[in-house]
Design a protein around this motif. Structure first.
Motif, mmCIF file in Angstrom:
data_model
loop_
_atom_site.group_PDB
_atom_site.id
_atom_site.type_symbol
_atom_site.label_atom_id
_atom_site.label_comp_id
_atom_site.label_asym_id
_atom_site.label_seq_id
_atom_site.Cartn_x
_atom_site.Cartn_y
_atom_site.Cartn_z
ATOM 1 N N VAL A 248 -4.912 -35.222 -4.360
ATOM 2 C CA VAL A 248 -6.363 -35.054 -4.314
ATOM 3 C C VAL A 248 -7.072 -36.058 -5.222
ATOM 4 O O VAL A 248 -8.096 -36.634 -4.846
ATOM 5 C CB VAL A 248 -6.753 -33.614 -4.693
ATOM 6 C CG1 VAL A 248 -8.266 -33.474 -4.839
ATOM 7 C CG2 VAL A 248 -6.254 -32.647 -3.627
ATOM 8 N N LEU A 249 -6.519 -36.304 -6.402
ATOM 9 C CA LEU A 249 -7.125 -37.301 -7.282
ATOM 10 C C LEU A 249 -7.097 -38.678 -6.629
ATOM 11 O O LEU A 249 -8.047 -39.457 -6.735
ATOM 12 C CB LEU A 249 -6.400 -37.342 -8.628
ATOM 13 C CG LEU A 249 -6.714 -36.192 -9.590
ATOM 14 C CD1 LEU A 249 -5.857 -36.304 -10.841
ATOM 15 C CD2 LEU A 249 -8.192 -36.169 -9.963
ATOM 16 N N GLY A 250 -6.013 -38.971 -5.934
ATOM 17 C CA GLY A 250 -5.921 -40.245 -5.243
ATOM 18 C C GLY A 250 -6.963 -40.395 -4.153
ATOM 19 O O GLY A 250 -7.487 -41.485 -3.917
ATOM 20 N N LEU A 251 -7.285 -39.283 -3.484
ATOM 21 C CA LEU A 251 -8.280 -39.316 -2.416
ATOM 22 C C LEU A 251 -9.713 -39.343 -2.943
ATOM 23 O O LEU A 251 -10.602 -39.950 -2.346
ATOM 24 C CB LEU A 251 -8.120 -38.093 -1.501
ATOM 25 C CG LEU A 251 -6.862 -38.026 -0.632
ATOM 26 C CD1 LEU A 251 -6.794 -36.678 0.069
ATOM 27 C CD2 LEU A 251 -6.869 -39.154 0.395
ATOM 28 N N ILE A 252 -9.928 -38.687 -4.063
ATOM 29 C CA ILE A 252 -11.293 -38.414 -4.490
ATOM 30 C C ILE A 252 -11.840 -39.409 -5.504
ATOM 31 O O ILE A 252 -13.054 -39.553 -5.644
ATOM 32 C CB ILE A 252 -11.374 -36.977 -5.083
ATOM 33 C CG1 ILE A 252 -12.774 -36.401 -4.924
ATOM 34 C CG2 ILE A 252 -10.937 -36.942 -6.550
ATOM 35 C CD1 ILE A 252 -12.871 -34.947 -5.299
ATOM 36 N N VAL A 253 -10.965 -40.110 -6.215
ATOM 37 C CA VAL A 253 -11.434 -40.979 -7.289
ATOM 38 C C VAL A 253 -12.217 -42.177 -6.772
ATOM 39 O O VAL A 253 -13.164 -42.636 -7.410
ATOM 40 C CB VAL A 253 -10.248 -41.449 -8.162
ATOM 41 C CG1 VAL A 253 -10.636 -42.619 -9.044
ATOM 42 C CG2 VAL A 253 -9.757 -40.290 -9.029
ATOM 43 N N SER A 254 -11.853 -42.714 -5.612
ATOM 44 C CA SER A 254 -12.591 -43.863 -5.086
ATOM 45 C C SER A 254 -14.038 -43.471 -4.820
ATOM 46 O O SER A 254 -14.338 -42.340 -4.462
ATOM 47 C CB SER A 254 -11.951 -44.364 -3.789
ATOM 48 O OG SER A 254 -11.989 -43.357 -2.801
ATOM 49 N N ILE A 255 -14.940 -44.445 -5.013
ATOM 50 C CA ILE A 255 -16.363 -44.166 -4.823
ATOM 51 C C ILE A 255 -16.671 -43.999 -3.344
ATOM 52 O O ILE A 255 -16.623 -44.939 -2.574
ATOM 53 C CB ILE A 255 -17.221 -45.300 -5.397
ATOM 54 C CG1 ILE A 255 -17.027 -45.387 -6.912
ATOM 55 C CG2 ILE A 255 -18.692 -45.073 -5.076
ATOM 56 C CD1 ILE A 255 -17.544 -44.206 -7.674
ATOM 57 N N GLY A 256 -16.993 -42.779 -2.956
ATOM 58 C CA GLY A 256 -17.385 -42.484 -1.591
ATOM 59 C C GLY A 256 -18.777 -41.885 -1.593
ATOM 60 O O GLY A 256 -19.520 -42.013 -2.567
ATOM 61 N N HIS B 100 -14.870 -38.461 4.414
ATOM 62 C CA HIS B 100 -13.754 -38.251 3.508
ATOM 63 C C HIS B 100 -13.495 -36.759 3.322
ATOM 64 O O HIS B 100 -12.354 -36.333 3.163
ATOM 65 C CB HIS B 100 -14.038 -38.910 2.150
ATOM 66 C CG HIS B 100 -13.858 -40.393 2.181
ATOM 67 N ND1 HIS B 100 -12.776 -41.021 1.620
ATOM 68 C CD2 HIS B 100 -14.604 -41.379 2.734
ATOM 69 C CE1 HIS B 100 -12.867 -42.331 1.806
ATOM 70 N NE2 HIS B 100 -13.981 -42.567 2.491
ATOM 71 N N ALA B 101 -14.560 -35.965 3.343
ATOM 72 C CA ALA B 101 -14.389 -34.525 3.211
ATOM 73 C C ALA B 101 -13.847 -33.921 4.494
ATOM 74 O O ALA B 101 -12.904 -33.125 4.481
ATOM 75 C CB ALA B 101 -15.728 -33.875 2.847
ATOM 76 N N LEU B 102 -14.428 -34.309 5.622
ATOM 77 C CA LEU B 102 -14.047 -33.705 6.897
ATOM 78 C C LEU B 102 -12.732 -34.227 7.451
ATOM 79 O O LEU B 102 -12.010 -33.501 8.131
ATOM 80 C CB LEU B 102 -15.158 -33.943 7.933
ATOM 81 C CG LEU B 102 -16.518 -33.336 7.593
ATOM 82 C CD1 LEU B 102 -17.532 -33.664 8.674
ATOM 83 C CD2 LEU B 102 -16.398 -31.836 7.411
ATOM 84 N N VAL B 103 -12.406 -35.486 7.169
ATOM 85 C CA VAL B 103 -11.184 -36.071 7.720
ATOM 86 C C VAL B 103 -10.063 -36.095 6.687
ATOM 87 O O VAL B 103 -9.019 -35.473 6.872
ATOM 88 C CB VAL B 103 -11.449 -37.495 8.258
ATOM 89 C CG1 VAL B 103 -10.157 -38.110 8.783
ATOM 90 C CG2 VAL B 103 -12.492 -37.455 9.378
ATOM 91 N N GLU B 104 -10.314 -36.800 5.572
ATOM 92 C CA GLU B 104 -9.245 -36.944 4.595
ATOM 93 C C GLU B 104 -8.922 -35.643 3.880
ATOM 94 O O GLU B 104 -7.757 -35.228 3.822
ATOM 95 C CB GLU B 104 -9.612 -38.029 3.580
ATOM 96 C CG GLU B 104 -9.589 -39.423 4.177
ATOM 97 C CD GLU B 104 -9.739 -40.494 3.107
ATOM 98 O OE1 GLU B 104 -9.697 -40.147 1.914
ATOM 99 O OE2 GLU B 104 -9.891 -41.667 3.480
#
Length: 219
Positions: free
Chosen positions: A15-23, A143-147
């Motif tokens: 989750v940190l890997g998915l969420i840390v990037s600026i989206g 990113h929320a709905l897919v990743e």
């Protein structure tokens, strides 16, 4: 290391890997945090929404999307259009300018405003607008709905009976990130007192949104 701890730590890292990037979410939270406007509301909406989406993925939505690929396609294109719209308004703010951070005047009661800094030249958002903005940027965020839902839901299947601990690890990671990032952005306020700095910030956010939208539609 027990299977339960491994499941928890695996979700934490994923989750940190998915969420840390600026989206979309982080860009919105960055702006609210720097402006010091209703950060708590935005953090709460993001954390609760992320927990719901992760739970939906872990408990079955990922399987549905895998069986009906058209749902993922729809989510990607809708998300890309949303991000391009977000980029448009950020770019317009960057071009027009008019906003800066500077020392705030004292209030009528004689006490300085929050941290002695306010945003001038740009309308301050209300709690309602901050809440609705956080809801929109989350639930129309690819990113929320897919990743978040699909990726986390798919990976969780390998942990069998420890899937609940996997979910707990993911929720912990996203909550810690949103709280730390939301309130940590206040440290940036002294560096964003000029209109030029604010325009650079909005321009950077616009570029990031376009990049993410491009990746979504090109796969």
């Amino acid at each position: 290391m027990t299977d339960q701890i491994f499941a928890f730590l695996s979700a934490l890292g994923l989750v940190l890997g998915l969420i840390v990037s600026i989206g979309g979410q982080n860009a919105f939270l960055l702006r609210q945090g720097v402006r010091k406007e209703h950060v708590g509301i935005v953090v709460l909406v993001f954390a609760v929404s992320d927990a719901i989406l992760q739970a939906a993925g872990v408990f079955g939505i990922a399987t549905l999307v895998e069986r009906l690929p058209v749902l993922e396609t729809i989510a990607r294109w809708a998300g890309a259009l949303f991000l391009l719209g977000y980029a448009f308004f950020s770019a317009r703010r960057a071009i027009r300018g008019g906003g800066s951070l500077e020392e705030a005047p004292e209030t009528n009661a004689g006490a300085p405003s929050q941290a002695g800094i306010t945003l001038v030249g740009t309308a301050r958002s209300t709690r309602r607008r901050a809440f609705l903005g956080a809801v929109v940027v989350t639930w129309l965020n690819p990113h929320a709905l897919v990743e978040t839902t699909v990726v986390i839901g798919s990976v969780s299947t390998q942990f069998g009976p420890d899937r609940l601990l996997f979910l707990l690890g993911g929720i912990t990671a996203s909550t810690v990130w949103f709280v730390a990032f939301g309130y940590g952005t206040r440290l940036l306020a002294p560096f964003l007192r000029t209109e030029r700095a604010w325009r650079v910030l909005d321009g950077g956010i616009a570029a990031i949104m376009v990049a993410i939208a491009t990746v979504l539609v090109t796969g």
